[in-house]
Design a protein around this motif. Structure first.
Motif, mmCIF file in Angstrom:
data_model
loop_
_atom_site.group_PDB
_atom_site.id
_atom_site.type_symbol
_atom_site.label_atom_id
_atom_site.label_comp_id
_atom_site.label_asym_id
_atom_site.label_seq_id
_atom_site.Cartn_x
_atom_site.Cartn_y
_atom_site.Cartn_z
ATOM 1 N N VAL A 148 -8.906 4.088 -8.191
ATOM 2 C CA VAL A 148 -8.937 2.689 -7.935
ATOM 3 C C VAL A 148 -8.240 2.098 -6.864
ATOM 4 O O VAL A 148 -8.634 1.261 -5.990
ATOM 5 N N LEU A 149 -6.798 2.586 -6.876
ATOM 6 C CA LEU A 149 -5.909 1.911 -5.852
ATOM 7 C C LEU A 149 -6.070 2.580 -4.613
ATOM 8 O O LEU A 149 -5.600 1.880 -3.430
ATOM 9 N N GLY A 150 -6.634 3.689 -4.487
ATOM 10 C CA GLY A 150 -6.613 4.467 -3.102
ATOM 11 C C GLY A 150 -5.355 5.161 -2.574
ATOM 12 O O GLY A 150 -5.047 5.135 -1.803
ATOM 13 N N GLN A 151 -4.515 5.444 -3.616
ATOM 14 C CA GLN A 151 -3.071 5.909 -3.388
ATOM 15 C C GLN A 151 -2.632 6.872 -4.628
ATOM 16 O O GLN A 151 -3.056 6.453 -5.813
ATOM 17 N N THR A 152 -1.742 7.538 -4.428
ATOM 18 C CA THR A 152 -1.073 8.413 -5.514
ATOM 19 C C THR A 152 -0.506 7.570 -6.355
ATOM 20 O O THR A 152 0.314 6.756 -6.229
ATOM 21 N N ASP B 107 7.017 -5.805 -10.348
ATOM 22 C CA ASP B 107 6.197 -6.087 -9.133
ATOM 23 C C ASP B 107 4.916 -5.460 -9.269
ATOM 24 O O ASP B 107 4.250 -5.226 -8.220
ATOM 25 N N GLY B 108 4.623 -4.811 -10.437
ATOM 26 C CA GLY B 108 3.235 -4.292 -10.895
ATOM 27 C C GLY B 108 3.459 -2.985 -10.315
ATOM 28 O O GLY B 108 2.288 -2.271 -10.566
ATOM 29 N N CYS B 109 4.523 -2.235 -9.793
ATOM 30 C CA CYS B 109 4.413 -0.989 -9.284
ATOM 31 C C CYS B 109 4.984 -0.012 -10.619
ATOM 32 O O CYS B 109 4.860 1.208 -10.339
ATOM 33 N N HIS C 226 0.783 -1.249 -0.080
ATOM 34 C CA HIS C 226 0.153 0.074 0.143
ATOM 35 C C HIS C 226 0.929 1.242 -0.106
ATOM 36 O O HIS C 226 0.508 2.101 -0.502
ATOM 37 N N ARG C 227 2.075 1.274 0.653
ATOM 38 C CA ARG C 227 2.715 2.370 0.754
ATOM 39 C C ARG C 227 3.833 2.487 -0.494
ATOM 40 O O ARG C 227 4.198 3.578 -0.836
#
Length: 599
Positions: free
Chosen positions: A338-342, A366-368, A308-309
């Motif tokens: 959608v992800l709830g993060q920047t 890693d999908g990031c 999440h971070r």
């Protein structure tokens, strides 16, 4: 209608505010760092954009007009608010950018440090870590003196000057030759070590004081032992039957023993272990950058809350402000919901969009890190340049379509051609008198060449690295004919009647330009290149992550306002799956390979 704000710069507004406060061009010039003529020109440009007089000019002084005075109050508040926003952004950026020095003993770092350092770099790529390997005492001294912000050390019995956060525990094991009687046991009692020749790590490894105390409690002497600072030396001595080694298990010790199959590891009872800790100086207030590094070390990848971070980055392979950038940024905003993060946008410019895709293929799977890829990178680069930076069908994972963006044939308003037939008549009448553009090395460049071949025309070609400057030159009369994506400044120029669209280089008419015929309708069925972008990730992305990301991308594209936003810029959301898009790319490779004589 184009917003007025697009024609107004921040500097112009600051000039107006300063003139209102000082009543002087010269004072404003000194305050802002411009010449008086530049201040005067800035105000004139602002007045032209707003279509109102903002200052009353006399030979002796400058005073705000009524309109200027009405604007100055809200303007001051707006600029103050903007400064607050920018200051907050700078503070947030400084928390993710910086330099952190890390000291570590070789005997404790090799087991966990590489993976933890890699995790920090993936989570915070703008934070630079500098590693120094030192003896245990050197690690403590380095952190205490401030030569290193953090240290990795044996955390047992640390002085009071340090704060320690446990990272891992390592049980001590007995390592002996396969010929030693201990090798046939499941465990070795500590009391039995009193009659053995021991091999131990010295003080430089850390934790020796606690190990000695444990062994002394079982009447095991440690004054006359073999000592070394490296695991490989201790394991090698045990292999040669120079004694039995009592070493912390896991990590370096087990990897070293893998190269010495004749050495066995046996459990020690009662159990004894050492703690590996991240240490900082107790009375030193850590910076935001150090806090992020500490947090990433303490909560490793796969632990609750880590993903999440970790920030998600969308790589846009073109410059800021262009069509791809506009769609990419709108997509990133929707994906963040959608992800709830920047979700951050990173512009990687070069080679017609190829360098941006190359950046994605070299990122951690890693999908990031995901990115946009146009047909310039996925189709035409392979067929035309063959630079070998990546293989479309082996080095990327196509996650989904993103946006379908028709290509359109444009002429400048200085060209007296209301339709394609009128343009062709003029170009055929005056060969090499008209100038067209070769944009990067992709569909827009190939379309121009194919168009001339199919229409038996000849134009001079001017190369552009990107579409934005080509459209600007078209609006200024420095360019006559241009194939462009229907987005960004090309769509703005069409709306402002600065350019004229004559043909859609696609299979269907565009919803925003319903009167403009397609290439097929104009008798040019080959002059078709679907525009738009897909979303890609590294090839080694796990299948489960690929499906999850595809669902998140489609959810973002279906959010209220996304389709409307795309359509307003000339595109439409492309909800093809990754597999469907790859099948389309294979067909395009085959089609263009035949058209370009590459098959």
């Amino acid at each position: 209608m184009v917003p007025v704000s697009q024609h107004v710069s921040l500097r112009q507004l600051r000039v107006l505010l300063s003139v209102g406060e000082t009543g002087s061009f010269s004072a404003t010039a000194s305050t802002i760092g411009l010449t008086q003529s530049a201040v005067s020109q800035s105000l004139r440009t602002l007045e032209e954009a707003l279509q109102v007089s903002l200052v009353d000019r006399t030979t002796r002084q400058v005073a705000l007009s009524d309109a200027g005075r009405r604007l100055i109050g809200p303007l001051r508040e707006a600029l103050d608010s903007l400064e607050t926003v920018l200051s907050r952004a700078r503070a947030e950026a400084s928390a993710t950018r910086g330099f952190v020095r890390l000291a570590c003993s070789p005997s404790v770092g090799s087991g966990l440090l590489p993976s933890r350092m890699a995790e920090v770099q993936r989570a915070w790529p703008d934070i630079q870590l500098q590693l120094r390997e030192l003896a245990h005492a050197g690690v403590l001294d380095s952190v205490l003196r401030g030569a290193a912000e953090i240290g990795i050390a044996v955390g047992d019995g640390l002085p009071a000057e340090f704060s320690a956060v446990p990272l891992a525990s390592e049980p001590y094991l007995v390592y002996c030759s396969a010929q030693h009687p201990f090798a046939r046991r499941q465990y070795v009692n500590a009391d039995a070590l009193r009659y053995e020749k021991l091999i131990l790590l010295d003080d430089a490894a850390g934790g020796r004081f606690q190990l000695d105390r444990f062994l002394h409690a079982h009447d095991v002497a440690t004054a006359d032992v073999q000592e070394g600072s490296r695991f490989d030396m201790a394991i090698a001595l045990a292999a040669e039957q120079m004694g039995v080694a009592v070493l912390p298990g896991g990590g370096h010790a087990d990897r070293t023993r893998a190269g010495q199959p004749e050495v066995k590891a046996i459990a020690l009872t009662p159990g004894f272990e050492r703690t590996i800790s991240l240490i900082t100086r107790r009375n030193a207030a850590p910076t935001a950058v150090v806090e992020r590094v500490v947090d990433a070390f303490v909560t490793p990848r796969g632990s609750a809350g880590t993903l999440h971070r970790k920030k998600t980055t969308v790589v846009v392979p073109f410059q800021s402000g262009g069509p791809a950038d506009r769609f990419g940024r709108q997509f990133a905003m929707a994906l963040s919901d959608v992800l709830g993060q920047t979700v951050e946008v990173e512009n990687v410019v070069g080679l017609g969009g190829v360098l941006g895709v190359h950046r994605v293929t070299r990122s951690v799977a890693d999908g990031c890190t995901i990115g946009l890829a146009g047909t310039g990178a996925t189709v035409f680069d392979t067929l035309l340049s063959q630079n070998g930076l990546f293989d479309v069908f082996h080095d990327i994972t196509c996650l989904s379509g993103l946006v379908h963006l028709p290509n359109v044939l444009l002429v400048g308003k200085h060209i007296a051609a209301g339709n394609l037939q009128e343009l062709l008549a003029q170009v055929r009448l005056r060969p090499d008198r008209f100038t067209t553009a070769s944009v990067a090395q992709g569909p827009l460049s190939v379309l121009s060449q194919l168009f001339q071949k199919r229409t038996s025309t000849r134009m001079l070609s001017r190369h552009y690295d990107g579409l934005v400057p080509a459209v600007v030159d078209l609006t200024r009369g420095k360019l006559d004919v241009l194939f462009a994506e229907m987005g960004g400044n090309a769509m703005d120029a069409i709306r402002n009647h600065a350019v004229r669209p004559l043909m859609i280089a696609g299979h269907h008419r565009a919803s925003l330009l319903p009167e403009v015929p397609t290439a097929l309708e104009c008798g040019l069925p080959d002059v078709i290149a679907d525009g738009g972008y897909c979303v890609v990730a590294p090839a080694s992305l796990p299948a489960e992550a690929r499906l999850e990301l595809q669902g998140q991308i489609h959810a973002a594209l279906r959010l209220p306002g996304v389709a409307e936003g795309f359509i307003s810029q000339g595109g439409t959301p492309d909800l093809r799956t990754g597999d469907e898009y790859m099948a389309y790319l294979r067909r395009e490779h085959e089609r263009w390979g035949q058209l370009l004589g590459k098959r």
